[in-house]
Design an enzyme around this catalytic site. Structure first.
Site, short mmCIF file in Angstrom:
data_model
loop_
_atom_site.label_atom_id
_atom_site.label_comp_id
_atom_site.label_asym_id
_atom_site.label_seq_id
_atom_site.Cartn_x
_atom_site.Cartn_y
_atom_site.Cartn_z
N PRO A 10 0.80 -1.22 0.00
CA PRO A 10 0.00 0.00 0.00
C PRO A 10 0.84 1.27 0.00
O PRO A 10 1.91 1.34 0.58
CB PRO A 10 -0.83 -0.10 1.29
CG PRO A 10 -0.10 -1.08 2.15
CD PRO A 10 0.60 -2.01 1.22
N ASN A 11 0.31 2.25 -0.69
CA ASN A 11 0.84 3.61 -0.81
C ASN A 11 2.08 3.72 -1.67
O ASN A 11 2.55 4.83 -1.93
CB ASN A 11 1.09 4.24 0.57
CG ASN A 11 -0.19 4.36 1.36
OD1 ASN A 11 -1.19 4.86 0.85
ND2 ASN A 11 -0.18 3.87 2.58
N ARG A 18 5.29 11.05 -2.59
CA ARG A 18 5.05 10.80 -1.16
C ARG A 18 6.35 10.89 -0.38
O ARG A 18 7.28 10.11 -0.61
CB ARG A 18 4.46 9.41 -0.97
CG ARG A 18 4.29 9.02 0.48
CD ARG A 18 3.87 7.57 0.60
NE ARG A 18 3.83 7.18 2.00
CZ ARG A 18 4.14 5.98 2.45
NH1 ARG A 18 4.51 5.03 1.61
NH2 ARG A 18 4.10 5.72 3.73
N TYR A 23 11.49 8.55 0.92
CA TYR A 23 11.37 7.52 -0.11
C TYR A 23 12.01 7.88 -1.44
O TYR A 23 12.02 7.05 -2.36
CB TYR A 23 9.89 7.18 -0.33
CG TYR A 23 9.24 6.65 0.92
CD1 TYR A 23 9.56 5.39 1.42
CD2 TYR A 23 8.32 7.42 1.63
CE1 TYR A 23 8.98 4.91 2.58
CE2 TYR A 23 7.73 6.94 2.79
CZ TYR A 23 8.07 5.69 3.26
OH TYR A 23 7.50 5.22 4.41
N ASN A 75 7.97 -5.51 -1.48
CA ASN A 75 7.99 -4.45 -0.49
C ASN A 75 6.58 -4.43 0.08
O ASN A 75 5.67 -3.88 -0.53
CB ASN A 75 8.35 -3.10 -1.11
CG ASN A 75 8.41 -2.00 -0.07
OD1 ASN A 75 7.86 -2.12 1.02
ND2 ASN A 75 9.06 -0.90 -0.41
N ALA A 78 3.27 -0.98 4.55
CA ALA A 78 2.61 -1.01 5.87
C ALA A 78 2.16 -2.41 6.27
O ALA A 78 2.05 -2.71 7.47
CB ALA A 78 1.44 -0.05 5.89
N GLU A 99 12.46 -9.60 0.97
CA GLU A 99 11.70 -8.46 1.50
C GLU A 99 12.55 -7.20 1.31
O GLU A 99 13.71 -7.17 1.70
CB GLU A 99 11.43 -8.70 2.98
CG GLU A 99 10.70 -7.60 3.70
CD GLU A 99 10.53 -7.91 5.18
OE1 GLU A 99 10.14 -6.98 5.91
OE2 GLU A 99 10.78 -9.05 5.64
N HIS A 101 12.72 -2.86 1.66
CA HIS A 101 12.19 -1.59 2.18
C HIS A 101 13.10 -0.48 1.71
O HIS A 101 14.33 -0.60 1.79
CB HIS A 101 12.11 -1.61 3.70
CG HIS A 101 11.22 -2.69 4.22
ND1 HIS A 101 9.85 -2.57 4.20
CD2 HIS A 101 11.50 -3.91 4.71
CE1 HIS A 101 9.32 -3.69 4.68
NE2 HIS A 101 10.30 -4.52 4.99
N ARG A 108 13.56 4.09 12.17
CA ARG A 108 12.31 4.85 12.18
C ARG A 108 11.50 4.53 13.44
O ARG A 108 12.05 4.08 14.43
CB ARG A 108 11.54 4.55 10.90
CG ARG A 108 12.34 5.02 9.67
CD ARG A 108 11.61 4.86 8.38
NE ARG A 108 10.43 5.71 8.36
CZ ARG A 108 9.45 5.56 7.50
NH1 ARG A 108 9.49 4.59 6.60
NH2 ARG A 108 8.39 6.36 7.54
#
Length: 151
Positions: A10-11, A18, A23, A75, A78, A99, A101, A108
């Site tokens: 998502p996103n 964004r 990012y 990725n 969330a 995975e 990111h 974070r």
């Protein structure tokens, strides 16, 4: 059928606009185009999917049981910290995956340090920006026996 499936949670459709300080400025289309070029240059095929909906990603992971996908790069965004359903899909299909990111999730908020996928993944790449996808695709190509011309 694709040798490699690239999944985005998502996103990530908002990449490039964004929070570019976190990012970067690459769009999702930029990332997908580079990944496809990298795979094709090595003689492999790659398909990509982004969804803001957990069930779409679960369904796509489950499809790998029947479509010949040999490796997944994801990725989960969330969903990394929330999706038992997506984790269970990965456990059920037993297709190797990495995975990815973009940001260093360990630098974070504390809730971002927990992943429902990392213990199942062949590797976790975080904090390399969008270059992390290039590293992950290269590792997938190597795993599948292709020579990655980018490394």
């Amino acid at each position: 059928m694709s040798d490699i499936l690239l999944l985005h949670g998502p996103n990530l459709n908002l990449l490039g606009t964004r929070e570019p300080d976190v990012y970067g400025h690459d769009s999702l289309e930029d990332i997908n185009a580079r990944a496809k070029d990298q795979a094709v240059s090595a003689g492999a095929s790659l398909s990509a999917l982004q969804s803001n909906h957990e069930g779409d990603l679960v369904d796509r992971v489950q499809q790998t049981l029947h479509d010949g996908t040999r490796f997944i790069v994801i990725n989960p965004a969330a969903f990394t910290h929330t999706s038992v359903a997506l984790r269970d899909a990965f456990a059920a299909v037993n297709v190797p995956f990495i995975e990815v990111h973009i940001s260093n999730v360990h630098a974070r908020e504390p809730f971002r340090r927990q992943s429902f996928f990392s213990d199942l993944a062949q590797a976790v790449i975080c904090g390399l920006g969008t270059a992390g996808y290039t590293v992950a695709i290269g590792a997938a190509l190597t795993h599948l026996g292709f020579s990655d011309p980018t490394i």
